[in-house]
Write a protein that holds these residues in place. Structure first.
Motif, short mmCIF file in Angstrom:
data_model
loop_
_atom_site.label_atom_id
_atom_site.label_comp_id
_atom_site.label_asym_id
_atom_site.label_seq_id
_atom_site.Cartn_x
_atom_site.Cartn_y
_atom_site.Cartn_z
N ILE A 19 19.52 43.95 43.37
CA ILE A 19 20.16 45.21 44.24
C ILE A 19 19.35 46.70 43.80
CG2 ILE A 19 22.01 46.64 43.29
CD1 ILE A 19 23.54 44.06 41.70
N GLN A 20 18.97 46.48 43.07
CA GLN A 20 18.26 47.86 42.57
C GLN A 20 17.28 48.19 43.58
OE1 GLN A 20 16.29 49.35 39.04
NE2 GLN A 20 15.99 51.32 39.61
N SER A 21 16.17 46.91 44.01
CA SER A 21 15.09 46.96 45.12
C SER A 21 15.55 47.36 46.64
CB SER A 21 14.78 45.93 45.03
OG SER A 21 15.34 43.96 45.35
N ASN A 22 17.81 46.81 46.93
CA ASN A 22 17.97 46.89 48.11
C ASN A 22 18.49 48.20 48.09
OD1 ASN A 22 17.49 43.87 48.57
ND2 ASN A 22 19.72 42.97 48.15
N GLN A 23 18.30 48.69 47.27
CA GLN A 23 18.80 50.31 46.86
C GLN A 23 17.53 50.58 48.16
OE1 GLN A 23 21.67 51.21 43.71
NE2 GLN A 23 22.75 50.15 44.87
N ASN A 24 16.78 50.76 47.06
CA ASN A 24 16.05 51.31 46.97
C ASN A 24 15.10 51.27 49.12
OD1 ASN A 24 15.65 52.99 45.09
ND2 ASN A 24 14.18 51.00 44.24
N ASP A 25 15.85 50.71 49.64
CA ASP A 25 14.89 50.08 51.07
C ASP A 25 15.05 51.71 51.92
OD1 ASP A 25 13.59 48.29 50.53
OD2 ASP A 25 14.99 46.78 50.17
N GLY A 26 14.96 51.99 52.34
CA GLY A 26 16.01 52.39 53.86
C GLY A 26 14.20 52.71 55.36
N THR A 27 15.68 53.11 56.35
CA THR A 27 14.61 52.90 57.57
C THR A 27 15.24 54.39 58.33
OG1 THR A 27 16.75 52.37 58.71
CG2 THR A 27 14.99 50.67 58.29
N LEU A 28 13.43 54.37 58.93
CA LEU A 28 13.81 55.92 59.91
C LEU A 28 13.28 55.33 61.63
CD1 LEU A 28 13.30 59.17 59.84
CD2 LEU A 28 10.98 58.95 58.87
N LYS A 29 14.68 55.72 61.35
CA LYS A 29 14.48 55.47 63.39
C LYS A 29 13.30 56.90 64.03
CE LYS A 29 18.68 53.30 63.05
NZ LYS A 29 19.59 53.39 64.67
N LEU A 30 12.30 56.38 64.91
CA LEU A 30 11.41 57.45 65.65
C LEU A 30 11.88 57.61 67.03
CD1 LEU A 30 8.19 55.97 64.12
CD2 LEU A 30 9.66 58.22 63.65
N HIS A 31 12.09 58.40 67.64
CA HIS A 31 12.48 59.02 68.94
C HIS A 31 11.36 59.88 69.61
CE1 HIS A 31 16.37 59.28 66.66
NE2 HIS A 31 16.95 58.04 67.84
N LYS A 32 11.18 59.36 70.72
CA LYS A 32 10.12 59.65 71.95
C LYS A 32 11.85 60.80 73.20
CE LYS A 32 8.47 56.68 74.57
NZ LYS A 32 7.60 55.77 74.54
N GLU A 33 11.60 61.94 73.73
CA GLU A 33 11.77 62.42 74.74
C GLU A 33 11.14 60.60 76.49
OE1 GLU A 33 12.59 66.57 74.51
OE2 GLU A 33 10.56 66.27 75.62
N GLU A 34 12.31 60.72 77.18
CA GLU A 34 11.70 60.06 78.73
C GLU A 34 12.18 61.54 79.81
OE1 GLU A 34 10.40 57.48 78.71
OE2 GLU A 34 10.14 56.88 77.20
N LEU A 35 11.30 61.08 80.88
CA LEU A 35 12.13 62.05 81.94
C LEU A 35 12.70 61.57 82.77
CD1 LEU A 35 7.94 63.18 83.19
CD2 LEU A 35 9.17 63.76 82.02
N ASP A 36 13.86 62.58 83.24
CA ASP A 36 15.29 62.02 83.47
C ASP A 36 15.07 62.98 85.30
OD1 ASP A 36 17.26 60.84 85.02
OD2 ASP A 36 18.86 62.05 83.83
N ILE A 37 14.59 62.31 86.07
CA ILE A 37 13.98 62.95 86.94
C ILE A 37 15.28 62.52 88.32
CG2 ILE A 37 12.41 63.29 89.72
CD1 ILE A 37 10.27 62.54 87.53
N THR A 38 15.86 63.34 88.76
CA THR A 38 16.53 63.47 89.68
C THR A 38 16.29 64.55 90.84
OG1 THR A 38 18.19 65.18 88.70
CG2 THR A 38 18.42 63.29 88.15
N LYS A 39 16.94 64.18 92.52
CA LYS A 39 16.37 64.56 93.66
C LYS A 39 17.47 65.47 93.72
CE LYS A 39 14.25 61.78 95.54
NZ LYS A 39 13.58 60.80 96.48
N ASN A 40 18.07 66.46 94.37
CA ASN A 40 19.45 67.56 95.13
C ASN A 40 17.83 68.08 96.35
OD1 ASN A 40 19.95 67.31 92.87
ND2 ASN A 40 19.51 69.26 91.98
N ASN A 41 19.06 67.93 97.18
CA ASN A 41 18.69 68.66 98.25
C ASN A 41 19.13 70.19 98.38
OD1 ASN A 41 18.01 66.93 100.38
ND2 ASN A 41 20.24 66.32 100.62
N VAL A 42 18.58 71.20 99.24
CA VAL A 42 18.67 72.37 99.13
C VAL A 42 18.11 73.38 100.03
CG1 VAL A 42 17.94 73.12 96.33
CG2 VAL A 42 16.32 73.25 97.33
#
Length: 174
Positions: free
Chosen positions: A36-59
């Motif tokens: 039980i103790q070893s299960n409680q000592n486990d943990g996860t850390l999620k890593l994130h990154k940014e992606e480009l979201d490219i849109t085009k607008n008529n001006v």
């Protein structure tokens, strides 16, 4: 290291840690407690990154206005014209006798004409200008800074880190 470098400490894990320390003191040597103790000592850390979201607008890029202006210019043209001239010719008669008995006053009228230039203007079509739009595709380079998260593991004392991922094994060397 029960809260994975202090990243996952919350009230629930603290309560569980307190219960585990009480259970450890009463059940030392019990295998169930260590599992039980070893299960409680486990943990996860999620890593994130940014992606480009490219849109085009008529001006609006601007506009094109096509108009016409009247421009005046002087034009000189040489036009040949005709006119009549009266030529008077005197011919001596050698004093010959005349058929007319009386000397009287006589008048001859000769009409004289000439060409006179008359200028008229009219419009002619010289060219036609048409305009239309077309779409042209081109490539535009966009540069942007993107952020990403990287994991860093700091150890204190003599702690061995074992990983089953080859990319994670060099985490402290980066």
């Amino acid at each position: 290291m029960s809260d994975f470098l202090g990243l996952f400490s919350d009230d629930k894990s603290q309560n569980t840690d307190n219960q585990n320390s009480q259970t450890d003191s009463s059940n030392q040597g019990n295998e169930t407690t260590s599992a039980i103790q070893s299960n409680q000592n486990d943990g996860t850390l999620k890593l994130h990154k940014e992606e480009l979201d490219i849109t085009k607008n008529n001006v609006d890029a601007g506009e094109v206005v096509i108009s016409k202006d009247v421009v005046e210019e002087q034009k000189s043209v040489d036009v040949p014209v005709m006119h009549e001239e009266v030529v008077i010719k005197r011919t001596p008669m050698n004093n010959e006798r005349s058929d007319s008995s009386a000397i009287s006053q006589e008048t001859i009228t000769i009409p004289v004409s000439q060409e006179q230039v008359e200028v008229n203007k009219y419009a002619v079509t010289t060219e036609e200008i048409s305009a239309s739009k077309r779409q042209v595709e081109e490539t535009q380079q966009v540069q942007e800074s993107l952020k990403r998260e990287e994991a860093h593991v700091d150890t204190t004392g003599s702690v061995n880190i074992v990983s089953d991922s080859s990319s994670f094994s060099d985490i402290n060397n980066s």
